[in-house]
Scaffold this active site. Structure first.
Site, PDB file in Angstrom:
ATOM      1  N   TYR A 135       1.428  -1.055  -0.182  1.00  0.00           N
ATOM      2  CA  TYR A 135      -0.035   0.444  -0.055  1.00  0.00           C
ATOM      3  C   TYR A 135       0.961   1.463  -0.448  1.00  0.00           C
ATOM      4  O   TYR A 135       2.209   0.930  -0.348  1.00  0.00           O
ATOM      5  CB  TYR A 135      -0.908  -0.449   1.176  1.00  0.00           C
ATOM      6  CG  TYR A 135      -2.056   0.664   1.081  1.00  0.00           C
ATOM      7  CD1 TYR A 135      -3.122   0.795   0.490  1.00  0.00           C
ATOM      8  CD2 TYR A 135      -2.410   1.501   2.839  1.00  0.00           C
ATOM      9  CE1 TYR A 135      -3.793   1.876   0.811  1.00  0.00           C
ATOM     10  CE2 TYR A 135      -3.104   2.513   2.063  1.00  0.00           C
ATOM     11  CZ  TYR A 135      -4.217   2.568   1.726  1.00  0.00           C
ATOM     12  OH  TYR A 135      -5.696   3.740   1.259  1.00  0.00           O
ATOM     13  N   ARG A 167      -5.976  10.245 -11.121  1.00  0.00           N
ATOM     14  CA  ARG A 167      -5.649  10.586 -10.080  1.00  0.00           C
ATOM     15  C   ARG A 167      -5.242   9.658  -8.824  1.00  0.00           C
ATOM     16  O   ARG A 167      -5.918   9.299  -8.176  1.00  0.00           O
ATOM     17  CB  ARG A 167      -6.835  11.668  -9.228  1.00  0.00           C
ATOM     18  CG  ARG A 167      -6.417  12.713  -7.604  1.00  0.00           C
ATOM     19  CD  ARG A 167      -6.329  12.056  -6.540  1.00  0.00           C
ATOM     20  NE  ARG A 167      -6.783  12.123  -5.502  1.00  0.00           N
ATOM     21  CZ  ARG A 167      -6.845  11.361  -4.983  1.00  0.00           C
ATOM     22  NH1 ARG A 167      -5.808  10.405  -4.932  1.00  0.00           N
ATOM     23  NH2 ARG A 167      -7.719  10.731  -4.230  1.00  0.00           N
ATOM     24  N   LYS A 185      -5.390  -1.735  -2.588  1.00  0.00           N
ATOM     25  CA  LYS A 185      -6.464  -1.773  -1.581  1.00  0.00           C
ATOM     26  C   LYS A 185      -7.647  -2.767  -1.212  1.00  0.00           C
ATOM     27  O   LYS A 185      -7.866  -3.497  -0.033  1.00  0.00           O
ATOM     28  CB  LYS A 185      -7.388  -0.976  -2.730  1.00  0.00           C
ATOM     29  CG  LYS A 185      -7.100   0.559  -2.137  1.00  0.00           C
ATOM     30  CD  LYS A 185      -8.185   1.795  -1.362  1.00  0.00           C
ATOM     31  CE  LYS A 185      -7.458   2.880  -1.501  1.00  0.00           C
ATOM     32  NZ  LYS A 185      -7.556   3.800  -0.296  1.00  0.00           N
ATOM     33  N   GLU A 257     -12.810   4.600  -6.792  1.00  0.00           N
ATOM     34  CA  GLU A 257     -11.074   4.835  -5.745  1.00  0.00           C
ATOM     35  C   GLU A 257     -10.289   5.995  -6.425  1.00  0.00           C
ATOM     36  O   GLU A 257      -9.959   5.584  -8.101  1.00  0.00           O
ATOM     37  CB  GLU A 257     -10.605   3.451  -6.107  1.00  0.00           C
ATOM     38  CG  GLU A 257      -8.926   3.652  -4.811  1.00  0.00           C
ATOM     39  CD  GLU A 257      -9.516   4.517  -3.334  1.00  0.00           C
ATOM     40  OE1 GLU A 257     -10.072   4.050  -2.975  1.00  0.00           O
ATOM     41  OE2 GLU A 257      -8.569   5.458  -2.628  1.00  0.00           O
ATOM     42  N   ASP A 258      -9.883   6.924  -5.717  1.00  0.00           N
ATOM     43  CA  ASP A 258      -8.851   7.911  -6.876  1.00  0.00           C
ATOM     44  C   ASP A 258      -9.457   8.268  -8.507  1.00  0.00           C
ATOM     45  O   ASP A 258      -8.851   8.629  -9.361  1.00  0.00           O
ATOM     46  CB  ASP A 258      -7.356   7.168  -6.735  1.00  0.00           C
ATOM     47  CG  ASP A 258      -7.433   7.038  -5.945  1.00  0.00           C
ATOM     48  OD1 ASP A 258      -6.976   7.854  -4.650  1.00  0.00           O
ATOM     49  OD2 ASP A 258      -5.665   6.279  -6.353  1.00  0.00           O
ATOM     50  N   ASP A 280     -14.461   6.205  -1.037  1.00  0.00           N
ATOM     51  CA  ASP A 280     -13.385   5.312  -0.217  1.00  0.00           C
ATOM     52  C   ASP A 280     -12.253   7.341  -0.313  1.00  0.00           C
ATOM     53  O   ASP A 280     -12.206   7.747   0.387  1.00  0.00           O
ATOM     54  CB  ASP A 280     -11.822   5.022  -0.639  1.00  0.00           C
ATOM     55  CG  ASP A 280     -11.095   4.852   0.438  1.00  0.00           C
ATOM     56  OD1 ASP A 280     -11.859   4.638   1.768  1.00  0.00           O
ATOM     57  OD2 ASP A 280     -10.347   4.351   0.070  1.00  0.00           O
ATOM     58  N   ASP A 281     -12.299   7.813  -1.292  1.00  0.00           N
ATOM     59  CA  ASP A 281     -11.623   8.914  -1.047  1.00  0.00           C
ATOM     60  C   ASP A 281     -12.010  10.620  -0.122  1.00  0.00           C
ATOM     61  O   ASP A 281     -11.834  11.457   0.530  1.00  0.00           O
ATOM     62  CB  ASP A 281     -10.566   9.792  -2.489  1.00  0.00           C
ATOM     63  CG  ASP A 281     -10.020   8.767  -3.363  1.00  0.00           C
ATOM     64  OD1 ASP A 281      -8.875   8.709  -2.610  1.00  0.00           O
ATOM     65  OD2 ASP A 281     -10.271   8.287  -3.912  1.00  0.00           O
ATOM     66  N   ASN A 422      -0.959  11.883  -0.052  1.00  0.00           N
ATOM     67  CA  ASN A 422       0.265  10.582  -0.328  1.00  0.00           C
ATOM     68  C   ASN A 422       0.686  10.382  -2.018  1.00  0.00           C
ATOM     69  O   ASN A 422       0.325  11.565  -2.526  1.00  0.00           O
ATOM     70  CB  ASN A 422      -0.831   8.999  -0.314  1.00  0.00           C
ATOM     71  CG  ASN A 422      -1.959   9.386   1.077  1.00  0.00           C
ATOM     72  OD1 ASN A 422      -0.595   9.121   2.372  1.00  0.00           O
ATOM     73  ND2 ASN A 422      -2.379   8.318   0.949  1.00  0.00           N
TER      74      ASN A 422
HETATM   75  N1  LIG Z   1      -4.840  10.325   4.199  1.00  0.00           N
HETATM   76  C1  LIG Z   1      -5.280   9.365   2.972  1.00  0.00           C
HETATM   77  O1  LIG Z   1      -6.515   9.080   3.663  1.00  0.00           O
HETATM   78  C2  LIG Z   1      -5.746  10.115   1.306  1.00  0.00           C
HETATM   79  C3  LIG Z   1      -4.831  11.145   1.647  1.00  0.00           C
HETATM   80  N2  LIG Z   1      -5.400  11.786   0.463  1.00  0.00           N
HETATM   81  C4  LIG Z   1      -4.037  12.707  -0.427  1.00  0.00           C
HETATM   82  O2  LIG Z   1      -5.266  13.898  -0.718  1.00  0.00           O
HETATM   83  C5  LIG Z   1      -4.104  14.802  -1.503  1.00  0.00           C
HETATM   84  C6  LIG Z   1      -5.616  15.182  -2.193  1.00  0.00           C
HETATM   85  O3  LIG Z   1      -6.519  14.449  -2.521  1.00  0.00           O
HETATM   86  P1  LIG Z   1      -7.977  14.510  -3.035  1.00  0.00           P
HETATM   87  O4  LIG Z   1      -8.439  15.109  -1.788  1.00  0.00           O
HETATM   88  O5  LIG Z   1      -8.927  13.180  -3.142  1.00  0.00           O
HETATM   89  O6  LIG Z   1      -7.657  15.057  -4.780  1.00  0.00           O
HETATM   90  P2  LIG Z   1      -8.046  16.203  -5.183  1.00  0.00           P
HETATM   91  O7  LIG Z   1      -7.820  16.580  -6.580  1.00  0.00           O
HETATM   92  O8  LIG Z   1      -9.271  15.982  -5.298  1.00  0.00           O
HETATM   93  O9  LIG Z   1      -7.705  17.445  -4.537  1.00  0.00           O
HETATM   94  C7  LIG Z   1      -6.756  17.879  -4.743  1.00  0.00           C
HETATM   95  C8  LIG Z   1      -6.706  19.598  -3.690  1.00  0.00           C
HETATM   96  O10 LIG Z   1      -5.925  20.395  -3.372  1.00  0.00           O
HETATM   97  C9  LIG Z   1      -5.622  21.520  -4.551  1.00  0.00           C
HETATM   98  N3  LIG Z   1      -4.098  22.099  -4.470  1.00  0.00           N
HETATM   99  C10 LIG Z   1      -3.976  22.154  -5.430  1.00  0.00           C
HETATM  100  N4  LIG Z   1      -2.426  22.707  -5.475  1.00  0.00           N
HETATM  101  C11 LIG Z   1      -2.672  23.565  -4.584  1.00  0.00           C
HETATM  102  C12 LIG Z   1      -1.877  24.717  -3.752  1.00  0.00           C
HETATM  103  N5  LIG Z   1      -1.072  24.984  -4.503  1.00  0.00           N
HETATM  104  N6  LIG Z   1      -1.931  25.066  -3.016  1.00  0.00           N
HETATM  105  C13 LIG Z   1      -3.801  24.909  -1.977  1.00  0.00           C
HETATM  106  N7  LIG Z   1      -3.611  24.133  -2.982  1.00  0.00           N
HETATM  107  C14 LIG Z   1      -3.424  22.724  -3.735  1.00  0.00           C
HETATM  108  C15 LIG Z   1      -7.146  21.927  -5.460  1.00  0.00           C
HETATM  109  O11 LIG Z   1      -7.031  23.598  -5.741  1.00  0.00           O
HETATM  110  P3  LIG Z   1      -8.518  23.493  -7.122  1.00  0.00           P
HETATM  111  O12 LIG Z   1      -9.395  23.440  -5.948  1.00  0.00           O
HETATM  112  O13 LIG Z   1      -8.082  24.921  -6.793  1.00  0.00           O
HETATM  113  O14 LIG Z   1      -7.968  23.160  -7.701  1.00  0.00           O
HETATM  114  C16 LIG Z   1      -7.875  20.760  -4.748  1.00  0.00           C
HETATM  115  O15 LIG Z   1      -8.552  21.427  -4.206  1.00  0.00           O
HETATM  116  C17 LIG Z   1      -3.257  13.392  -2.695  1.00  0.00           C
HETATM  117  O16 LIG Z   1      -1.989  13.461  -2.035  1.00  0.00           O
HETATM  118  C18 LIG Z   1      -3.974  12.067  -1.109  1.00  0.00           C
HETATM  119  O17 LIG Z   1      -3.064  10.560  -2.441  1.00  0.00           O
HETATM  120  C19 LIG Z   1      -6.508  11.690  -0.145  1.00  0.00           C
HETATM  121  C20 LIG Z   1      -7.417  10.627   0.284  1.00  0.00           C
HETATM  122  C21 LIG Z   1      -7.072  10.128   1.553  1.00  0.00           C
HETATM  123  C1  LIG Z   2      -5.034   7.159   1.109  1.00  0.00           C
HETATM  124  C2  LIG Z   2      -5.769   6.728   0.199  1.00  0.00           C
HETATM  125  O1  LIG Z   2      -7.179   6.193  -0.658  1.00  0.00           O
HETATM  126  C3  LIG Z   2      -5.196   8.036  -1.292  1.00  0.00           C
HETATM  127  O2  LIG Z   2      -3.994   8.630  -0.870  1.00  0.00           O
HETATM  128  O3  LIG Z   2      -5.780   8.010  -2.624  1.00  0.00           O
HETATM  129 MG   LIG Z   3      -7.987   7.570  -3.144  1.00  0.00          MG
END
Ligand SMILES: NC(=O)C1=CN([C@@H]2O[C@H](COP(=O)(O)OP(=O)(O)OC[C@H]3O[C@@H](n4cnc5c(N)ncnc54)[C@H](OP(=O)(O)O)[C@@H]3O)[C@@H](O)[C@H]2O)C=CC1
Ligand SMILES: CC(=O)C(=O)O
Ligand SMILES: [Mg+2]
Length: 613
Positions: A135, A167, A185, A257-258, A280-281, A422
């Site tokens: 993972y 993504r 997963k 997912e993603d 999941d996200d 991540n």
């Molecule tokens: N720990 C965990 O269990 C999980 C972790 N994650 C991690 O979270 C991260 C984001 O995932 P996710 O939310 O699905 O992705 P999204 O693409 O949905 O969201 C990304 C966000 O980051 C913003 N962003 C991009 N560039 C910048 C910047 N320079 N400054 C501030 N904000 C910025 C984007 O802005 P804008 O809206 O303006 O484009 C958007 O709102 C990934 O790395 C993922 O691995 C995700 C799910 C689970």
């Molecule tokens: C953990 C997870 O689902 C992610 O980083 O997208």
């Molecule tokens: Mg994910």
């Protein structure tokens, strides 16, 4: 006749798995457990080399002499016979021989393709060691190199975990290379929750990729075309969802997912009432993060609604977490408006404020756009808002700079810092930076694991705020109970009986219809939240952990599944009948076992049969 009760079948009804028969040594016909056929007849003719080639049945050198003779594989294996314990030793020796994690990934996934029981035994018994391999973070690297890693397709019955590769973690569009994510997963479904592996199928819908480097990569395994979009894409997804339930039944759970942000929210909205599905996200991440925040209140001494939360990112993870956080604050008795007033977000265009000149406020961001003058950077926003908690979910590595962390320590006695992006290469800050720059005062969690940190004679064990603590248990409970829709009302009601005592013990409360109605909302995965948070002990908190150690993840998943069973039966949401009287026993009786099956029929132990051998 060996009639076995499998876990829920594809239609949510228990399925009888029936043995077919084989000729016994004296000419009698007996049942052959190996030849038992599932509804899709996948094992019906298993014998000879096909047994060894089937990872669900292969035992490697653990086949006994009698099994080798019966199955017709005697001459195919070297004479040595090992126990499973000895095989585990051999696997671990091999595992340690590799000097980098990608090679360890390839080795251990290869074991999954050869001998599933052994793979799951090794992973389950060494979950803290193995999770960072199968993972995040290693799976991220594996996806980037998937052209070198892809070997073979996998089986399927009840669950899909699927994606379109747009993504992948914080690594962007990896097209078909993203396949490593659903593979990883779904491995956790089994390793962390005991879901039967043959019930899971990882799926990638290849709709092309906009990643130019991949389109030119000679090793790329996917379609060499730009992503399809618009009605063509939507129709394809619709067709897939329809086909899943037509072929495998209404209760097939589809885990999204993603997906790219622009698709994730609208698909969740579109499909949550039509299919058994969750994202999941958005939802899993919301649950695990809220559980961590609840645990953090026991360190800071402040309730959720006394906090000020600033998100770096306003995407799937951020909106999911914030929505659930609002609901949890409402549970504490504050109004929706007050709850929203505690939450701020920074996205790629700066602080999320109403009518900002830079625009970019999508419908799902609207509830979190605040009345405030525009602010361009995270650092400025922190200085103005003085949050108690910052949550990084934007995949911007190092976004929590030294100055930001120091300021958090200046504004708060116990600053809460969640660096959830991540894989590790995308983390907002490391555990070491967080603890060191706050003189060990911060409450920290990260999406990918960090090693423990020594500071001033104290050892801190950072928690892993990752949805892996949630999705396996949720899926197990939902599928075993035959829940048709993963709507949030289902989860909320079960959350009601759980209240935190200062020491983290649980107290049962009367659950009233009134209170549960009040709490209905969009992202109610609170069963999982409370089940997880309730397992964090004072000792865990003292060590810096906001989650139970990963070694307890199977207990966490089971607890979540049991809570879901109790709630869904009580509220007539479960469709698996008859209702099991003892829910805990029901859940635990369905779990996957890593013990090898015997291929020698019981009949061989009968005294008159033994005499003929
Ligand atoms: N720990 C965990 O269990 C999980 C972790 N994650 C991690 O979270 C991260 C984001 O995932 P996710 O939310 O699905 O992705 P999204 O693409 O949905 O969201 C990304 C966000 O980051 C913003 N962003 C991009 N560039 C910048 C910047 N320079 N400054 C501030 N904000 C910025 C984007 O802005 P804008 O809206 O303006 O484009 C958007 O709102 C990934 O790395 C993922 O691995 C995700 C799910 C689970
Ligand atoms: C953990 C997870 O689902 C992610 O980083 O997208
Ligand atoms: Mg994910």
């Amino acid at each position: 006749m060996d009639l076995r009760l499998n876990s829920n079948g594809v239609n949510g009804t228990p399925k009888m798995v029936k043995s077919s028969s084989m000729k016994f040594i004296n000419g009698e016909t007996i049942d052959h457990p190996l030849a038992k056929s599932s509804n899709n007849n996948s094992y019906s003719s298993a014998k000879g080399i096909s047994v060894v080639r089937n990872p669900g049945h292969n035992k490697g050198l653990a086949f006994t002499l009698r099994e080798r003779q019966l199955l017709g594989i005697h001459g195919l294996l070297p004479p040595s016979v090992l126990t499973q314990d000895e095989q585990v030793y051999v696997v671990m020796q091999n595992f340690y021989r590799w000097d980098n994690d990608l090679d360890r990934y390839i080795y251990i996934i290869g074991l999954q393709d050869r001998n599933e029981k052994l793979f799951y035994r090794v992973v389950t018994e060494n979950v803290e060691l193995m999770m960072p391999i199968i993972y995040t973070p290693t799976v991220g690297l594996a996806c980037q190199k998937y052209g070198l890693i892809y070997r073979k397709p996998r089986n399927f019955l009840d669950f899909y975990c699927w994606k379109d590769g747009e993504r992948i973690l914080g690594l962007g569009d990896l097209g078909s290379y993203g396949m490593g994510i659903p593979v990883g997963k779904l491995s956790l479904y089994t390793a962390c929750a005991g879901v039967q592996p043959h019930q899971c199928l990882p799926v990638t819908l290849d709709v092309g990729t906009n990643n130019e480097a991949l389109l030119k990569d000679p090793l790329y395994i996917g379609l060499r075309q730009k992503r399809i979009t618009g009605p063509e894409y939507d129709d394809f997804i619709d067709e897939f969802m329809r086909a899943v339930v037509q072929k495998y039944g209404q209760n097939t759970l589809v885990q999204f997912e993603d997906f790219g942000n622009h698709n994730a929210f609208r698909f969740l909205d579109k499909y949550k009432g039509l299919y058994c599905t969750f994202n999941d996200d958005i939802q899993g991440t919301a649950s695990v993060t809220l559980a961590g925040l609840i645990a953090s209140t026991r360190v800071t001494g402040k309730s959720l609604c006394q906090g000020t939360y600033l998100f770096q990112g306003a995407g799937e993870a951020a909106i999911g977490i914030a929505s659930l956080l609002v609901m949890a604050m409402e549970e504490e008795g504050v109004s929706t408006e007050d709850a929203h007033s505690r939450i701020w977000m920074v996205d790629s265009r700066g602080l999320l404020v109403k009518n900002r000149p830079k625009g970019g406020i999508s419908p799902q961001k609207v509830p979190f756009a605040r009345e405030h003058a525009p602010v361009d950077t995270l650092e400025e926003a922190i200085n103005i808002l003085k949050p108690t908690c910052i949550i990084g979910v934007a995949a911007i590595p190092g976004a929590f700079t030294e100055q930001i962390i120091r300021n958090m320590a200046k504004f708060n006695e116990r600053p809460v810092i969640f660096s959830l992006s991540n894989p590790t290469s995308k983390a907002e800050c490391t555990a070491e930076q967080a603890y060191t720059l706050t003189e060990g005062r911060c409450v920290f969690a990260s999406g990918s694991p960090f090693k423990s940190v020594q500071l001033n004679g104290k050892t801190f064990h950072p928690g892993q705020g990752n949805n892996a603590y949630i999705f396996p248990g949720v899926a197990l409970g939902v599928i075993l109970c035959g829940v048709r829709h993963i709507n949030n009302a289902i989860f909320l009601k079960s959350a009601q009986p759980y209240q935190f005592e200062p020491e983290g013990t649980l107290q049962d409360e009367d659950d009233s219809d009134e209170s549960s109605k009040k709490a209905l909302g969009e992202l109610g995965t609170l069963i999982a939240v409370y089940a997880l948070a309730s397992m964090v002990t004072k000792e865990n908190l003292d060590e810096g952990r906001l989650y139970p150690p990963l070694s307890k993840i199977c207990d966490v998943s089971n607890k979540i599944a049991i809570k879901i069973a109790e709630y869904t039966y009580a509220n007539k949401m479960a469709s698996h009948y008859p209702e099991p009287e003892d829910k805990e026993q029901f859940i635990t009786s369905q779990l996957y076992s890593t013990d090898y099956e015997s291929f020698v029929p019981d009949v061989y132990d009968w005294p008159d049969v033994k005499g003929q051998l």
